[in-house]
Design a protein around this motif. Structure first.
Motif, PDB file in Angstrom:
ATOM      1  N   UNK A  97       0.823  -1.208   0.000  1.00 38.38           N
ATOM      2  CA  UNK A  97       0.000   0.000   0.000  1.00 38.38           C
ATOM      3  C   UNK A  97       0.863   1.267   0.000  1.00 38.38           C
ATOM      4  N   UNK A  98       1.946   1.229   0.741  1.00 35.08           N
ATOM      5  CA  UNK A  98       2.860   2.373   0.782  1.00 35.08           C
ATOM      6  C   UNK A  98       3.510   2.567  -0.584  1.00 35.08           C
ATOM      7  N   UNK A  99       3.980   1.463  -1.181  1.00 39.46           N
ATOM      8  CA  UNK A  99       4.611   1.546  -2.500  1.00 39.46           C
ATOM      9  C   UNK A  99       3.635   2.088  -3.537  1.00 39.46           C
ATOM     10  N   UNK A 100       2.397   1.604  -3.481  1.00 38.79           N
ATOM     11  CA  UNK A 100       1.388   2.063  -4.441  1.00 38.79           C
ATOM     12  C   UNK A 100       1.153   3.566  -4.289  1.00 38.79           C
ATOM     13  N   UNK A 101       1.057   4.042  -3.065  1.00 37.84           N
ATOM     14  CA  UNK A 101       0.826   5.475  -2.831  1.00 37.84           C
ATOM     15  C   UNK A 101       1.973   6.307  -3.393  1.00 37.84           C
ATOM     16  N   UNK A 102       3.204   5.821  -3.260  1.00 41.45           N
ATOM     17  CA  UNK A 102       4.348   6.540  -3.805  1.00 41.45           C
ATOM     18  C   UNK A 102       4.297   6.590  -5.322  1.00 41.45           C
ATOM     19  N   UNK A 103       4.009   5.456  -5.951  1.00 44.47           N
ATOM     20  CA  UNK A 103       3.942   5.425  -7.409  1.00 44.47           C
ATOM     21  C   UNK A 103       2.795   6.285  -7.933  1.00 44.47           C
ATOM     22  N   UNK A 104       1.680   6.296  -7.214  1.00 47.61           N
ATOM     23  CA  UNK A 104       0.527   7.081  -7.658  1.00 47.61           C
ATOM     24  C   UNK A 104       0.766   8.577  -7.514  1.00 47.61           C
ATOM     25  N   UNK A 105       1.759   8.938  -6.718  1.00 47.92           N
ATOM     26  CA  UNK A 105       2.061  10.357  -6.517  1.00 47.92           C
ATOM     27  C   UNK A 105       2.992  10.904  -7.588  1.00 47.92           C
ATOM     28  N   UNK A 106       3.546  10.042  -8.424  1.00 53.86           N
ATOM     29  CA  UNK A 106       4.501  10.491  -9.433  1.00 53.86           C
ATOM     30  C   UNK A 106       3.839  11.366 -10.484  1.00 53.86           C
ATOM     31  N   UNK A 107       4.620  12.303 -11.016  1.00 56.24           N
ATOM     32  CA  UNK A 107       4.156  13.171 -12.100  1.00 56.24           C
ATOM     33  C   UNK A 107       5.202  13.181 -13.210  1.00 56.24           C
ATOM     34  N   UNK A 108       4.781  13.033 -14.486  1.00 53.32           N
ATOM     35  CA  UNK A 108       3.412  12.775 -14.921  1.00 53.32           C
ATOM     36  C   UNK A 108       2.927  11.425 -14.395  1.00 53.32           C
ATOM     37  N   UNK A 109       1.631  11.273 -14.211  1.00 52.54           N
ATOM     38  CA  UNK A 109       1.104  10.079 -13.558  1.00 52.54           C
ATOM     39  C   UNK A 109       1.285   8.804 -14.373  1.00 52.54           C
ATOM     40  N   UNK A 110       1.503   7.706 -13.667  1.00 49.13           N
ATOM     41  CA  UNK A 110       1.545   6.395 -14.302  1.00 49.13           C
ATOM     42  C   UNK A 110       0.115   5.904 -14.522  1.00 49.13           C
ATOM     43  N   UNK A 111      -0.063   5.001 -15.466  1.00 52.50           N
ATOM     44  CA  UNK A 111      -1.354   4.347 -15.636  1.00 52.50           C
ATOM     45  C   UNK A 111      -1.522   3.334 -14.510  1.00 52.50           C
ATOM     46  N   UNK A 112      -2.736   2.849 -14.321  1.00 52.16           N
ATOM     47  CA  UNK A 112      -2.989   1.856 -13.284  1.00 52.16           C
ATOM     48  C   UNK A 112      -2.188   0.581 -13.554  1.00 52.16           C
ATOM     49  N   UNK A 113      -2.073   0.195 -14.824  1.00 54.19           N
ATOM     50  CA  UNK A 113      -1.284  -0.982 -15.179  1.00 54.19           C
ATOM     51  C   UNK A 113       0.175  -0.797 -14.797  1.00 54.19           C
ATOM     52  N   UNK A 114       0.714   0.378 -15.058  1.00 51.68           N
ATOM     53  CA  UNK A 114       2.103   0.659 -14.730  1.00 51.68           C
ATOM     54  C   UNK A 114       2.323   0.611 -13.219  1.00 51.68           C
ATOM     55  N   UNK A 115       1.398   1.204 -12.476  1.00 51.60           N
ATOM     56  CA  UNK A 115       1.511   1.200 -11.016  1.00 51.60           C
ATOM     57  C   UNK A 115       1.476  -0.230 -10.490  1.00 51.60           C
TER      58      UNK A 115
END
Length: 292
Positions: free
Chosen positions: A138-156
């Motif tokens: 969950x922590x890793x996902x939150x970090x990846x979702x905070x990246x800009x430009x945003x990753x797609x859900x598949x990438x995350x």
């Protein structure tokens, strides 16, 4: 080029992970995915199915079908299972999951995981984010979702899976000696919200109890130390070789040079000496948890 030099060149930062698309620099991975895609296309055409009809039967978009068959996208295991069923391949397509599994993670992450799998000792200081080996999903996902430009859900999803796969290092036998020093600020930043943050702290406490792990916290009130310039990482292998990197030394490039490695080890040793002891660090995390 020696094996040590190759390992040094492959030591990469966790922020360098590419997305779901096939890594263009991964020649072996490209070949594997191209072969898988070609087999899927030949099977589909032999069954007399157009790409549009095949896509509808699988429940995916037609564009994805073309990308996978063209070797430009990595198919998920469930995609191969469904394709095997629709095309009546008798398990031949589903069997390719083993080949795909080997390249499902980005090349740089695979290289890093392979090095960690060989290491008999690992020492890490981080000041910007909790080290990947210590993160919860969950922590890793939150970090990846905070990246800009945003990753797609598949990438995350793919990058979270890759990061969690590296945690197999904790299950190795014989166990490697693992040492981590994290800045206090990382433990107070509520990445993902309060519940995700609390679970992350609880996970750190669990890891800190492992006999082969030394976990320390660097208090914010501590004076300047050799890690203020950035992350330090040193991996040692069973054959006596080692590789390390520091964001604040040697232009941030991985190194296997004995003199430079001694400098990194000296800096890491000073950092550990200035940090809280393992016992004090556990008590500190418990205190932070108790403040919520």
């Amino acid at each position: 080029m020696t094996t040590v030099e190759t390992d040094a060149e492959r030591l990469v930062g966790e922020t360098d992970e590419p997305g779901w698309e096939v890594d263009p620099d991964d020649e072996w991975g490209l070949a594997v995915i191209a072969t898988v895609g070609r087999q899927l296309r030949l099977r589909r055409e032999a069954a007399g199915l157009r790409a549009a009809d095949f896509a509808k039967a699988l429940g995916y978009g037609e564009d994805l079908i073309y990308k996978i068959e063209g070797g430009k996208r990595i198919p998920r295991p469930e995609y191969l299972d469904k394709a095997d069923e629709v095309l009546g391949a008798g398990g031949l397509l589903a069997a390719m999951k083993e080949d795909v599994k080997k390249v499902r993670y980005p090349k740089q992450v695979r290289d890093l995981a392979q090095m960690e799998a060989r290491a008999v000792e690992l020492g890490v200081y981080v000041g910007l984010s909790i080290h990947g080996l210590l993160q919860t999903p969950e922590h890793a996902r939150a970090l990846f979702e905070a990246r800009q430009p945003p990753y797609t859900e598949d990438e995350v999803e793919r990058m979270v899976a890759a990061r969690m796969a590296r945690k197999a290092i904790f299950e190795r036998s014989p166990s490697p000696a693992l040492s981590f020093v994290l800045e206090e600020a990382l433990l107070r930043r509520r990445v993902g919200g309060t519940m995700v943050w609390r679970r992350q702290l609880e996970h750190l406490l669990e890891v800190a109890q492992l006999r082969n792990v030394t976990f320390q916290v660097m208090p914010t009130e501590t004076d300047a130390h050799p890690g203020v310039d950035g992350k330090i990482e040193v991996l040692k292998f069973g054959d006596g070789t080692a590789v390390g990197r520091s964001e604040g030394a040697f232009n941030g490039r991985p190194t296997s040079d004995p003199k430079q490695l001694r400098i990194l080890e000296l800096r890491y040793g000073i950092i550990r000496a200035q940090a809280l002891t393992p016992g004090e660090s556990v008590a500190f995390i418990e205190q932070v948890l108790g403040e919520t």
